[in-house]
Design a protein around this motif. Structure first.
Motif, mmCIF file in Angstrom:
data_model
loop_
_atom_site.group_PDB
_atom_site.id
_atom_site.type_symbol
_atom_site.label_atom_id
_atom_site.label_comp_id
_atom_site.label_asym_id
_atom_site.label_seq_id
_atom_site.Cartn_x
_atom_site.Cartn_y
_atom_site.Cartn_z
ATOM 1 N N MET A 1 56.215 -77.054 54.283
ATOM 2 C CA MET A 1 55.977 -76.169 53.161
ATOM 3 C C MET A 1 56.418 -76.820 51.847
ATOM 4 O O MET A 1 55.729 -76.723 50.826
ATOM 5 C CB MET A 1 56.694 -74.837 53.370
ATOM 6 C CG MET A 1 56.522 -73.851 52.214
ATOM 7 S SD MET A 1 54.786 -73.345 51.983
ATOM 8 C CE MET A 1 54.643 -72.071 53.247
ATOM 9 N N VAL B 1 50.527 -69.698 54.021
ATOM 10 C CA VAL B 1 49.770 -70.180 52.858
ATOM 11 C C VAL B 1 48.436 -69.438 52.780
ATOM 12 O O VAL B 1 47.624 -69.511 53.713
ATOM 13 C CB VAL B 1 49.492 -71.696 52.968
ATOM 14 C CG1 VAL B 1 48.620 -72.157 51.810
ATOM 15 C CG2 VAL B 1 50.791 -72.483 53.000
ATOM 16 N N VAL C 1 52.486 -68.209 48.811
ATOM 17 C CA VAL C 1 53.260 -68.933 49.822
ATOM 18 C C VAL C 1 54.384 -68.030 50.323
ATOM 19 O O VAL C 1 54.925 -67.199 49.588
ATOM 20 C CB VAL C 1 53.842 -70.247 49.268
ATOM 21 C CG1 VAL C 1 52.725 -71.230 48.943
ATOM 22 C CG2 VAL C 1 54.696 -70.007 48.040
ATOM 23 N N VAL D 1 53.982 -77.347 48.685
ATOM 24 C CA VAL D 1 54.286 -76.778 47.364
ATOM 25 C C VAL D 1 54.303 -77.878 46.307
ATOM 26 O O VAL D 1 53.778 -77.706 45.198
ATOM 27 C CB VAL D 1 55.624 -76.014 47.402
ATOM 28 C CG1 VAL D 1 56.107 -75.689 45.993
ATOM 29 C CG2 VAL D 1 55.481 -74.727 48.216
#
Length: 245
Positions: free
Chosen positions: A38, A72, A29, A42
């Motif tokens: 994001m 990603v 990432v 995660v």
């Protein structure tokens, strides 16, 4: 021994997290990206027990082979294909709906076709092993996860496969710009395989001859044809409309 392959982009990696988290080796990432999307990703990856690796844009681009990674990139083990075409058809409840792509070599087009096939509930996408693109990271990115959910079956002899489908009472409907009848003149509510050729050359001659019927998408403007993935969307959703009646 199978080697890890690459998936990149939020949609493609998220679908793998949902469907086969144990197959994920690690997810890279982008360290600099910590926006809401994001953070949510995660969190989902951590819940799935995936190994996360902080990386910069240059490394992500190198892994993905594209700058369009969205921050990603995942290294994943290949998932063994669960089905042959016969297996797929044996498991279908109701009338099978298949998409056949003859000579589609652009990974962006294949990815888009898989995405629309997933949305339309297609049981499998079939293509020849020669003169067709296989599944790769670009296909998976464009497919937005559909490369993980729709069986993509590459066959040695497409004409023979189409004849085998006929033996199962599946009608083969091919799309050609010069056909007399249109998409809206045929019954697509029963077992059917819709055959689309590559842009430009269209279906190969043997594939064309193997079809039970040829139809066209009516065009009312100046352009003569549609992109193959757009055409796939038009014809598949006409089949869906008829099946929903």
């Amino acid at each position: 021994m199978n080697s890890p392959r690459i998936l990149f982009g939020f949609h493609a990696v998220t679908v793998r997290l949902k469907t086969a988290p144990e197959s994920i080796v690690e997810i890279h990432v982008e360290t600099a990206r910590r926006d809401a999307r994001m953070r949510q990703f995660v969190e989902r990856a951590e819940e799935a027990g995936a190994k996360l690796v902080d990386s910069d844009d240059a490394r992500l681009t190198g892994l993905a082979g594209s700058p369009r990674h969205q921050g990603v990139v995942a290294r994943v083990m290949p998932i063994k294909a669960k089905h042959s075409l016969d297996d797929v058809l044996d498991e279908v409840n109701g009338a099978p709906l298949l998409l056949v792509l003859d000579g589609v070599t652009d990974p962006h087009n294949l990815g888009a076709c898989l995405r629309v096939a997933d949305g339309a509930g297609v049981n499998a996408v079939v293509a020849p092993k020669d003169h067709a693109v296989g599944l790769n990271a670009t296909v998976a990115k464009v497919a937005s996860g559909a490369a993980e959910t729709v069986p993509y079956l590459m066959v040695t002899n497409l004409a023979r496969t189409l004849n085998e489908l006929k033996e199962r009472d599946i009608r083969i409907v091919g799309f050609s710009d010069d056909a007399e009848r249109t998409l809206y003149d045929v019954d697509l509510s029963g077992p059917v395989a819709l055959v689309l050729g590559a842009e430009g050359p269209g279906m190969r001659q043997l594939t064309r001859k193997t079809c039970d019927e040829l139809v066209r998408i009516p065009m009312f403007g100046a352009v003569e044809s549609l992109n193959v993935s757009v055409a796939a969307g038009v014809c598949l959703y006409e089949a869906c409309r008829q099946r929903l009646k």
